[in-house]
Design an enzyme around this catalytic site. Structure first.
Site, PDB file in Angstrom:
ATOM      1  N   GLY A  19       0.987  -1.401  -0.093  1.00 42.06           N
ATOM      2  CA  GLY A  19       0.082   0.018  -0.198  1.00 42.06           C
ATOM      3  C   GLY A  19       0.854   1.612   0.081  1.00 42.06           C
ATOM      4  N   ASN A  20       1.963   1.178   0.889  1.00 44.72           N
ATOM      5  CA  ASN A  20       2.749   2.432   0.891  1.00 44.72           C
ATOM      6  C   ASN A  20       3.621   2.963  -0.622  1.00 44.72           C
ATOM      7  OD1 ASN A  20       4.379   0.253   1.358  1.00 44.72           O
ATOM      8  ND2 ASN A  20       5.999   1.766   2.136  1.00 44.72           N
ATOM      9  N   LYS A 137     -11.417  -9.777   6.656  1.00 45.25           N
ATOM     10  CA  LYS A 137     -10.605  -8.588   6.098  1.00 45.25           C
ATOM     11  C   LYS A 137     -11.569  -7.372   6.282  1.00 45.25           C
ATOM     12  CE  LYS A 137      -7.527  -6.843   3.254  1.00 45.25           C
ATOM     13  NZ  LYS A 137      -6.287  -6.447   3.546  1.00 45.25           N
ATOM     14  N   LYS A 223      -3.413  -9.576  -1.498  1.00 46.85           N
ATOM     15  CA  LYS A 223      -2.507  -9.376  -2.793  1.00 46.85           C
ATOM     16  C   LYS A 223      -1.256 -10.212  -2.434  1.00 46.85           C
ATOM     17  CE  LYS A 223       0.883  -6.264  -1.558  1.00 46.85           C
ATOM     18  NZ  LYS A 223       0.728  -6.089  -0.038  1.00 46.85           N
ATOM     19  N   LYS A 285       2.628 -12.418   3.504  1.00 48.36           N
ATOM     20  CA  LYS A 285       3.844 -12.146   2.782  1.00 48.36           C
ATOM     21  C   LYS A 285       4.729 -13.395   2.921  1.00 48.36           C
ATOM     22  CE  LYS A 285       3.678  -7.291   3.633  1.00 48.36           C
ATOM     23  NZ  LYS A 285       2.892  -7.034   2.475  1.00 48.36           N
TER      24      LYS A 285
HETATM   25  P1  ADP Z   1       1.474  -3.955   2.533  1.00 47.71           P
HETATM   26  O1  ADP Z   1       0.538  -2.740   2.356  1.00 47.71           O
HETATM   27  O2  ADP Z   1       2.880  -3.884   2.195  1.00 47.71           O
HETATM   28  O3  ADP Z   1       0.956  -5.334   2.229  1.00 47.71           O
HETATM   29  P2  ADP Z   1       1.328  -4.253   5.493  1.00 47.71           P
HETATM   30  O4  ADP Z   1       0.945  -3.395   6.544  1.00 47.71           O
HETATM   31  O5  ADP Z   1      -0.049  -5.360   5.255  1.00 47.71           O
HETATM   32  O6  ADP Z   1       1.843  -3.797   4.246  1.00 47.71           O
HETATM   33  O7  ADP Z   1       2.359  -5.376   6.145  1.00 47.71           O
HETATM   34  C1  ADP Z   1       3.366  -4.782   6.499  1.00 47.71           C
HETATM   35  C2  ADP Z   1       3.488  -4.519   8.039  1.00 47.71           C
HETATM   36  O8  ADP Z   1       3.719  -5.961   8.722  1.00 47.71           O
HETATM   37  C3  ADP Z   1       4.636  -3.786   8.549  1.00 47.71           C
HETATM   38  O9  ADP Z   1       4.499  -2.333   8.567  1.00 47.71           O
HETATM   39  C4  ADP Z   1       4.906  -4.355  10.088  1.00 47.71           C
HETATM   40  O10 ADP Z   1       4.139  -3.238  10.886  1.00 47.71           O
HETATM   41  C5  ADP Z   1       3.809  -5.570  10.057  1.00 47.71           C
HETATM   42  N1  ADP Z   1       4.289  -6.769  10.821  1.00 47.71           N
HETATM   43  C6  ADP Z   1       4.055  -7.630  11.627  1.00 47.71           C
HETATM   44  N2  ADP Z   1       4.572  -8.567  12.032  1.00 47.71           N
HETATM   45  C7  ADP Z   1       5.912  -8.340  11.470  1.00 47.71           C
HETATM   46  C8  ADP Z   1       7.223  -9.214  11.560  1.00 47.71           C
HETATM   47  N3  ADP Z   1       7.243 -10.425  12.219  1.00 47.71           N
HETATM   48  N4  ADP Z   1       8.191  -8.677  10.948  1.00 47.71           N
HETATM   49  C9  ADP Z   1       8.014  -7.286  10.167  1.00 47.71           C
HETATM   50  N5  ADP Z   1       6.902  -6.750  10.026  1.00 47.71           N
HETATM   51  C10 ADP Z   1       5.778  -7.308  10.693  1.00 47.71           C
HETATM   52 MG    MG Z   2      -0.751  -6.085   3.397  1.00 49.81          MG
END
Ligand code: ADP
Ligand code: MG
Length: 323
Positions: A19-20, A137, A223, A285
């Site tokens: 998203g960022n 979700k 995604k 992820k």
């Molecule tokens: P995107 O939009 O890239 O999918 P998300 O917000 O869904 O981003 O996922 C990334 C976020 O996951 C990070 O900003 C972090 O706060 C969070 N996160 C949760 N658990 C972990 C972890 N174990 N290691 C790293 N980040 C984590």
């Molecule tokens: Mg995400």
């Protein structure tokens, strides 16, 4: 002339943009998102300049949430609100348009010539997926409890409290079974295009048994999982997941947090069992990386920031996953 296959033209990388990469949480005006996309495009073009074939997937959470609200705000007999699947298609077109413009501009500045195209993508899901029994979700805005209760009664939507910030609509998040537009995506890649596909995880659709008729459903496919499915079906060499943190970490957010560098899929699976990754953010992820690298020998997946994208492709930064 001999036929040219994607596999003959340099390694294929599927990149999942978080998203960022498209919007700042606070900056949602069109020109602000376009500016953010322009920065992202520069990083993608660096990867193209290294000789990789690129297929881009991206998130759409904030955008589809906004489109959905705009529909509701304008709802009347003359301008009826569109359902969630149609809003998903709109968001793919909107973000694809921004990416195409920004990529062309960045490619041109680097003296590179390459067509870019967005494919409106449907993701087949299974009606028997247990996700349909348990919506998880969150989408759209936060509501106070009373308002959420009224909306739930009127619309039949499910609502859930979200981390003390209010109530949000929740929809099911089923697993992707198949990326339906795989053939055109592959043909465009083989023709030397930079392809944008599976935006927002693709529009989730069900197929009527024994027919070709597909119907959108009120759901959201993750995604990262959709990108892994696309990468698998394209037989890509690499899956690169670009997000807001430099790596997947264990003991995330604690004083003894450790960012993971090179890691095997077995080790990652162990950390999952130990609950190291938050569901809905890092967990999908990590699961996407595992699924992709286990699909065939010699594959690699990485989780990194946009700034580290090229280094991550070279195995130098981010979390590097191999079978
Ligand atoms: P995107 O939009 O890239 O999918 P998300 O917000 O869904 O981003 O996922 C990334 C976020 O996951 C990070 O900003 C972090 O706060 C969070 N996160 C949760 N658990 C972990 C972890 N174990 N290691 C790293 N980040 C984590
Ligand atoms: Mg995400």
């Amino acid at each position: 002339m001999p036929e040219t296959k994607v596999s003959d033209m340099g390694q294929l990388v599927v990149i999942a943009l978080g998203g960022n990469a498209i919007a700042d949480r606070e900056q949602v005006r069109a020109e602000q998102q376009e500016e953010r996309v322009r920065r992202t495009a520069q990083a993608i073009v660096e990867i193209v300049a290294e000789g990789y074939r690129v297929c881009l997937a991206h998130g759409n959470g904030p955008q589809v949430g906004t489109i959905f609200l705009q529909q509701r705000a304008a709802d009347s007999d003359r301008t009826p609100a569109m359902p969630l699947d149609v809003c998903g298609a709109m968001s793919q077109g909107m973000i694809g348009y921004w990416l195409q413009q920004a990529l062309q501009e960045s490619l041109g500045r680097r003296g590179l010539r390459m067509p870019c195209a967005t494919v409106v993508t449907q993701t087949l899901v299974d009606p028997g997926d247990p996700a349909f029994q348990a919506p998880t979700k969150p989408i759209g805005p936060f509501y106070p409890r009373e308002e959420a209760e009224i909306l739930a009664r009127e619309s039949g939507y499910a609502f859930r409290e979200d981390a003390g910030r209010g109530y949000r609509r929740v929809v099911p998040s089923p697993l992707p079974v198949e990326i339906l537009e795989l053939p055109p995506v592959r043909q465009l890649l083989e023709a030397g295009c930079l392809v944008i596909a599976a935006g927002g995880g693709g529009i989730p659709v069900l197929r009527a048994p024994g027919s070709d008729r597909c119907q959108g459903v009120e759901a959201v496919v993750d995604k990262d999982r959709a990108a892994a499915k696309l990468a698998d079906q394209l037989e890509a060499d690499l899956l690169l997941i670009l997000t807001s943190v430099p790596a997947a970490a264990i003991r995330y957010g604690q004083t003894d947090q450790r960012d993971l560098g090179e890691v095997s899929s077995d080790e990652l699976a162990r950390y999952i069992r130990q609950g190291e990754f938050a569901p809905g953010s890092m967990l999908p992820k990590v699961e996407a990386c595992i699924a992709f690298v286990r699909g065939r020998q010699g594959r690699r997946a990485a989780i990194a920031t946009i700034e580290d994208a090229v280094a991550a492709l070279h195995g130098l930064k981010g979390t590097q996953v191999q079978a």
